[in-house]
Design an enzyme around this catalytic site. Structure first.
Site, PDB file in Angstrom:
ATOM      1  N   ARG A   1     -26.999  19.060  39.301  1.00 44.12           N
ATOM      2  CA  ARG A   1     -28.086  20.045  39.323  1.00 44.12           C
ATOM      3  C   ARG A   1     -27.471  21.365  39.771  1.00 44.12           C
ATOM      4  O   ARG A   1     -26.962  21.460  40.891  1.00 44.12           O
ATOM      5  CB  ARG A   1     -29.195  19.610  40.287  1.00 44.12           C
ATOM      6  CG  ARG A   1     -30.247  20.675  40.494  1.00 44.12           C
ATOM      7  CD  ARG A   1     -31.507  20.155  41.170  1.00 44.12           C
ATOM      8  NE  ARG A   1     -32.307  19.366  40.261  1.00 44.12           N
ATOM      9  CZ  ARG A   1     -33.615  19.112  40.419  1.00 44.12           C
ATOM     10  NH1 ARG A   1     -34.271  19.588  41.457  1.00 44.12           N
ATOM     11  NH2 ARG A   1     -34.271  18.387  39.536  1.00 44.12           N
TER      12      ARG A   1
ATOM     13  N   HIS B   1     -33.833  21.053  31.451  1.00 42.76           N
ATOM     14  CA  HIS B   1     -34.074  19.888  32.328  1.00 42.76           C
ATOM     15  C   HIS B   1     -34.313  18.683  31.411  1.00 42.76           C
ATOM     16  O   HIS B   1     -35.416  18.163  31.299  1.00 42.76           O
ATOM     17  CB  HIS B   1     -35.286  20.173  33.215  1.00 42.76           C
ATOM     18  CG  HIS B   1     -35.423  19.261  34.402  1.00 42.76           C
ATOM     19  ND1 HIS B   1     -34.506  18.280  34.711  1.00 42.76           N
ATOM     20  CD2 HIS B   1     -36.384  19.184  35.363  1.00 42.76           C
ATOM     21  CE1 HIS B   1     -34.889  17.660  35.806  1.00 42.76           C
ATOM     22  NE2 HIS B   1     -36.032  18.174  36.222  1.00 42.76           N
TER      23      HIS B   1
ATOM     24  N   GLN C   1     -36.010  15.339  32.517  1.00 43.60           N
ATOM     25  CA  GLN C   1     -37.452  15.473  32.681  1.00 43.60           C
ATOM     26  C   GLN C   1     -38.164  15.305  31.338  1.00 43.60           C
ATOM     27  O   GLN C   1     -39.150  14.573  31.223  1.00 43.60           O
ATOM     28  CB  GLN C   1     -37.759  16.877  33.258  1.00 43.60           C
ATOM     29  CG  GLN C   1     -39.220  17.126  33.512  1.00 43.60           C
ATOM     30  CD  GLN C   1     -39.746  16.330  34.689  1.00 43.60           C
ATOM     31  OE1 GLN C   1     -39.179  16.377  35.771  1.00 43.60           O
ATOM     32  NE2 GLN C   1     -40.829  15.591  34.494  1.00 43.60           N
TER      33      GLN C   1
ATOM     34  N   ASP D   1     -45.951  24.003  34.759  1.00 41.01           N
ATOM     35  CA  ASP D   1     -44.880  23.957  35.771  1.00 41.01           C
ATOM     36  C   ASP D   1     -45.066  25.201  36.649  1.00 41.01           C
ATOM     37  O   ASP D   1     -45.844  26.108  36.293  1.00 41.01           O
ATOM     38  CB  ASP D   1     -43.507  23.960  35.058  1.00 41.01           C
ATOM     39  CG  ASP D   1     -42.318  23.837  36.011  1.00 41.01           C
ATOM     40  OD1 ASP D   1     -42.519  23.488  37.200  1.00 41.01           O
ATOM     41  OD2 ASP D   1     -41.172  24.110  35.567  1.00 41.01           O
TER      42      ASP D   1
ATOM     43  N   CYS E   1     -44.263  18.435  35.853  1.00 38.36           N
ATOM     44  CA  CYS E   1     -43.010  17.798  36.274  1.00 38.36           C
ATOM     45  C   CYS E   1     -42.961  17.571  37.782  1.00 38.36           C
ATOM     46  O   CYS E   1     -42.215  16.720  38.245  1.00 38.36           O
ATOM     47  CB  CYS E   1     -41.823  18.645  35.833  1.00 38.36           C
ATOM     48  SG  CYS E   1     -41.925  20.369  36.371  1.00 38.36           S
TER      49      CYS E   1
ATOM     50  N   ARG F   1     -39.406   8.796  35.647  1.00 32.41           N
ATOM     51  CA  ARG F   1     -38.072   9.405  35.767  1.00 32.41           C
ATOM     52  C   ARG F   1     -37.053   8.304  36.061  1.00 32.41           C
ATOM     53  O   ARG F   1     -35.958   8.295  35.506  1.00 32.41           O
ATOM     54  CB  ARG F   1     -38.056  10.456  36.903  1.00 32.41           C
ATOM     55  CG  ARG F   1     -38.932  11.676  36.670  1.00 32.41           C
ATOM     56  CD  ARG F   1     -38.410  12.568  35.572  1.00 32.41           C
ATOM     57  NE  ARG F   1     -37.031  12.960  35.775  1.00 32.41           N
ATOM     58  CZ  ARG F   1     -36.633  13.955  36.569  1.00 32.41           C
ATOM     59  NH1 ARG F   1     -37.511  14.696  37.205  1.00 32.41           N
ATOM     60  NH2 ARG F   1     -35.350  14.259  36.704  1.00 32.41           N
TER      61      ARG F   1
HETATM   62  N1   CP Z   1     -39.310  17.185  38.538  1.00 33.54           N
HETATM   63  C1   CP Z   1     -38.179  17.275  39.260  1.00 33.54           C
HETATM   64  O1   CP Z   1     -37.085  17.447  38.740  1.00 33.54           O
HETATM   65  O2   CP Z   1     -38.378  17.160  40.607  1.00 33.54           O
HETATM   66  P1   CP Z   1     -37.269  17.401  41.730  1.00 33.54           P
HETATM   67  O3   CP Z   1     -36.947  18.865  41.703  1.00 33.54           O
HETATM   68  O4   CP Z   1     -37.938  16.987  43.012  1.00 33.54           O
HETATM   69  O5   CP Z   1     -36.071  16.586  41.416  1.00 33.54           O
HETATM   70  N1  NVA Z   2     -38.894  24.920  36.662  1.00 33.12           N
HETATM   71  C1  NVA Z   2     -38.728  24.256  37.923  1.00 33.12           C
HETATM   72  C2  NVA Z   2     -38.631  22.782  37.715  1.00 33.12           C
HETATM   73  C3  NVA Z   2     -38.452  21.961  38.963  1.00 33.12           C
HETATM   74  C4  NVA Z   2     -38.366  20.509  38.688  1.00 33.12           C
HETATM   75  C5  NVA Z   2     -37.483  24.798  38.619  1.00 33.12           C
HETATM   76  O1  NVA Z   2     -36.466  24.993  37.946  1.00 33.12           O
HETATM   77  O2  NVA Z   2     -37.540  25.036  39.818  1.00 33.12           O
END
Ligand code: CP
Ligand code: NVA
Length: 304
Positions: free
Chosen positions: A102, A129, A132, A222, A261, A289
């Site tokens: 990440r 992502h 997701q 989101d 998400c 997930r």
């Molecule tokens: N939806 C998602 O990726 O959640 P987190 O940021 O908690 O991993």
């Molecule tokens: N768009 C959000 C998704 C988190 C799971 C972010 O990048 O923070």
């Protein structure tokens, strides 16, 4: 060896393959069976941003598969001046069987993948992502029974999650609509990318959320300011407030499911009554997930 950095790293047939493994492992999990397909295998999680769902679902998935995981946070010095990403990747991939990353920047994950000798999975970047999106379409299919021909409406920022969902929907024969303020819609190069991937793609963008949700099978939203965009929160709140998913908007699509998400900013992009209401499948999405990443890990590690 295969990586999973963007949805289109898998063909539609391969996505079906991952869903089928996921479904099998989910059924066994729910019957109390843990299929230890990969004893002794190790997944490294290299995270530059916060996470609950992605981190824990990958870690538990790996335990259920008979392996284990290592969570590597800021103290490893990843993507800092401590050492190059090239060196980091070459060394880490000598120790582990798979890496989930990440990162603040998509190009960092691309660099990591370029020099890794084991599969690299994008666990969220500023651009996409993909894990997701896989779990979300798996959820929708379980809920509705099919995907082909459905209309998927994303109300909110044309961000990492929206991009991955748009690609996944177009690859799997769905219609995708993004309802967002003009400045937060997909740019020209992303639209060209989609049309190249799926020349028959049905993808639309609009500023009219009410009209967009009318034929929706799923309405998704989101946060308005993603991780790394905290300084833009106030300006984004102004731009997105007409795009809140609330009971007025959802009254235009009473049969649609509501998806998010998570994490959510309740009272901003979605109201409590919708996220907690009968149309919402957000907890199932989060649960899936784990099942879908288990299927993805199994697929990447050679279980077909
Ligand atoms: N939806 C998602 O990726 O959640 P987190 O940021 O908690 O991993
Ligand atoms: N768009 C959000 C998704 C988190 C799971 C972010 O990048 O923070």
């Amino acid at each position: 060896m295969r990586n999973f950095l963007v949805v289109e790293d898998l063909t539609p047939q391969e996505i079906e393959g991952v869903f089928s493994i996921s479904q099998d492992l989910e059924t066994k999990y729910k019957a109390g069976v843990r299929d230890a397909l990969f004893p002794g295998r190790v997944l490294a999680l290299v995270f530059e941003k916060q996470s609950l769902r992605t981190r824990v679902s990958f870690q538990t998935a790996m335990v259920h598969l008979g392996g284990s995981s290592l969570f590597l946070g800021e103290d490893t010095g990843f993507a800092t001046t401590r050492e190059s990403i090239e060196d980091f990747s070459r060394v880490l991939s000598e120790y582990v069987d798979c890496i989930a990353c990440r990162s603040k920047s998509h190009s960092t994950i691309e660099q990591l993948a370029k020099f890794s000798s084991v599969p690299v999975v994008n666990a969220l970047s500023d651009f996409s992502h993909p894990c997701q999106a896989l779990a979300d379409l798996y959820t929708l299919r379980r809920h509705v029974g099919r995907l082909d021909g459905l209309t998927f409406v994303f109300v909110g920022d044309g961000n990492n999650v929206a991009r991955s969902l748009a690609v996944a929907c177009c690859l799997l024969g769905m219609r995708f609509i993004l309802a967002a303020p003009k400045n937060y819609q997909f740019d020209r190069s992303f639209k060209q990318r989609i049309m190249k991937l799926a020349p028959d793609a049905q993808i639309e963008q609009t500023e009219n959320a009410v009209a967009a949700v009318k034929d929706a099978t799923a309405v998704y939203t989101d946060v308005w300011a993603s991780m790394g965009q905290e300084k833009e929160r106030a300006i984004r709140q102004d731009a997105f407030s007409p795009f809140q998913v609330n009971s007025t908007l959802m009254s235009n699509c009473p049969n649609a499911v509501f998806m998010h998400c998570l994490p959510a900013r309740r009272g901003e992009e979605v109201t409590d009554e919708i996220i907690d209401g009968s149309q919402s499948v957000v907890v199932t999405q989060a649960a899936n997930r784990m099942h879908v990443q288990k299927g993805l890990l199994a697929w990447l590690l050679g279980h077909r």
